[in-house]
Design a protein around this motif. Structure first.
Motif, short mmCIF file in Angstrom:
data_model
loop_
_atom_site.label_atom_id
_atom_site.label_comp_id
_atom_site.label_asym_id
_atom_site.label_seq_id
_atom_site.Cartn_x
_atom_site.Cartn_y
_atom_site.Cartn_z
N ALA A 180 0.84 -1.20 0.00
CA ALA A 180 0.00 0.00 0.00
C ALA A 180 0.88 1.26 0.00
N ASP A 181 1.95 1.26 0.79
CA ASP A 181 2.87 2.40 0.81
C ASP A 181 3.52 2.61 -0.56
N LEU A 182 3.90 1.52 -1.17
CA LEU A 182 4.53 1.60 -2.49
C LEU A 182 3.55 2.15 -3.53
N LEU A 183 2.31 1.67 -3.49
CA LEU A 183 1.30 2.19 -4.41
C LEU A 183 1.10 3.70 -4.20
N ARG A 184 1.04 4.14 -2.94
CA ARG A 184 0.87 5.56 -2.65
C ARG A 184 2.04 6.38 -3.20
N ARG A 185 3.25 5.84 -3.11
CA ARG A 185 4.42 6.55 -3.64
C ARG A 185 4.30 6.78 -5.14
N PHE A 186 3.59 5.90 -5.81
CA PHE A 186 3.38 6.04 -7.26
C PHE A 186 2.06 6.74 -7.59
N GLY A 187 1.45 7.35 -6.58
CA GLY A 187 0.24 8.13 -6.82
C GLY A 187 -1.02 7.31 -6.92
N VAL A 188 -0.98 6.05 -6.48
CA VAL A 188 -2.16 5.18 -6.55
C VAL A 188 -2.85 5.20 -5.19
N GLU A 189 -4.14 5.53 -5.20
CA GLU A 189 -4.93 5.61 -3.98
C GLU A 189 -6.17 4.75 -4.13
N PRO A 190 -6.61 4.14 -3.02
CA PRO A 190 -7.86 3.36 -3.09
C PRO A 190 -9.07 4.28 -3.23
N VAL A 191 -10.08 3.78 -3.92
CA VAL A 191 -11.36 4.50 -4.05
C VAL A 191 -12.08 4.37 -2.72
N GLU A 192 -12.77 5.43 -2.32
CA GLU A 192 -13.54 5.40 -1.09
C GLU A 192 -14.57 4.27 -1.18
N GLY A 193 -14.68 3.48 -0.13
CA GLY A 193 -15.52 2.28 -0.19
C GLY A 193 -16.71 2.31 0.72
N VAL A 194 -16.75 1.41 1.68
CA VAL A 194 -17.90 1.20 2.56
C VAL A 194 -18.32 2.51 3.23
N ASN A 195 -19.64 2.72 3.24
CA ASN A 195 -20.30 3.90 3.82
C ASN A 195 -20.13 5.17 2.97
N ALA A 196 -19.50 5.07 1.83
CA ALA A 196 -19.37 6.21 0.93
C ALA A 196 -20.62 6.30 0.07
N PRO A 197 -21.00 7.50 -0.35
CA PRO A 197 -22.11 7.61 -1.30
C PRO A 197 -21.72 6.88 -2.59
N PHE A 198 -22.67 6.18 -3.17
CA PHE A 198 -22.40 5.46 -4.42
C PHE A 198 -22.09 6.48 -5.53
N ASP A 199 -20.97 6.28 -6.21
CA ASP A 199 -20.56 7.15 -7.32
C ASP A 199 -20.29 6.26 -8.53
N PRO A 200 -21.17 6.30 -9.54
CA PRO A 200 -20.98 5.42 -10.69
C PRO A 200 -19.70 5.70 -11.48
N ARG B 134 -9.08 1.35 -11.70
CA ARG B 134 -10.03 0.25 -11.64
C ARG B 134 -11.18 0.65 -10.74
N ALA B 135 -12.38 0.43 -11.21
CA ALA B 135 -13.57 0.73 -10.41
C ALA B 135 -13.69 -0.26 -9.26
N ALA B 136 -14.22 0.20 -8.16
CA ALA B 136 -14.48 -0.67 -7.02
C ALA B 136 -15.76 -1.46 -7.30
N MET B 137 -15.72 -2.76 -7.07
CA MET B 137 -16.93 -3.58 -7.20
C MET B 137 -17.62 -3.57 -5.84
N VAL B 138 -18.87 -3.08 -5.81
CA VAL B 138 -19.53 -2.86 -4.53
C VAL B 138 -20.97 -3.34 -4.52
N ARG B 139 -21.46 -3.53 -3.30
CA ARG B 139 -22.89 -3.76 -3.07
C ARG B 139 -23.45 -2.45 -2.55
N VAL B 140 -24.60 -2.04 -3.09
CA VAL B 140 -25.16 -0.73 -2.79
C VAL B 140 -26.50 -0.88 -2.10
N ALA B 141 -26.69 -0.06 -1.05
CA ALA B 141 -28.00 0.03 -0.39
C ALA B 141 -28.68 1.28 -0.93
#
Length: 180
Positions: free
Chosen positions: A112-132, A167-174
């Motif tokens: 995860a640290d290595l990915l961040r050094r290359f500017g890669v960040e995870p997409v906001e996930g659980v409890n985030a508003p759904f963003d298509p 890459r888009a996050a694969m999620v379950r949406v309420a």
């Protein structure tokens, strides 16, 4: 090919050459024909050289493109080799399940640290508003606990790099009960 000659007023001879006439503007000496042939041969040689230069330029550009691609990828990939080394060490270790888990967690943090050094960040996930734009909904459920479509489970983490989606996050949406 018919070459027509301009008829001079003095010439009233009949054509005896089998229907062909000679153009008065055409070269009439062997020297002039040789000069035209040499000029045409030089032009053909010039065009061949130009075609060869173009082909060499195309090949050089392709080599440079491949070299640039390699150089672009080589640096980050070298950095990831440390992660691979640590995974190999974890597989070779004779340790308890708790020790292996702790080792894998350390490797996960390293990655995860290595990915961040290359500017890669995870997409906001659980409890985030759904963003298509960054989430791919693979399941949907109604819930009285949400006011807007909300991510309730992340099945696969999504990633952005420099604010662009990798890459888009694969999620379950309420979704709100009885609505949208």
């Amino acid at each position: 090919m018919t070459i027509e000659a301009k008829e001079s007023p003095d010439s009233h001879e009949e054509d005896q050459g089998g229907g062909e006439t000679v153009d008065a503007g055409a070269p009439d000496t062997e020297g002039e024909l040789r000069a035209e042939l040499a000029a045409a041969s030089e032009e053909v040689d010039r065009l061949r050289r130009a075609a060869a230069e173009f082909d060499n330029l195309r090949k050089r550009a392709e080599r440079e493109r491949l070299e640039s691609r390699w150089n672009t990828a080589a640096g980050p990939l070298r950095e990831f080799l440390g992660v691979v080394d640590n995974l190999d060490r974890a597989l070779e270790a004779e340790a308890s399940a708790d020790d292996l888990r702790a080792g894998v967690e350390m490797i996960r943090r390293q990655m995860a640290d290595l990915l961040r050094r290359f500017g890669v960040e995870p997409v906001e996930g659980v409890n985030a508003p759904f963003d298509p734009n960054v989430h791919q909904a693979v399941a949907r459920e109604e819930s009285a606990e949400v006011d807007e479509p909300t991510v309730v489970q992340e099945l696969q983490t999504g990633y952005t790099m420099e604010s662009r989606l990798l890459r888009a996050a694969m999620v379950r949406v309420a979704v709100p009960a009885g609505g949208a």
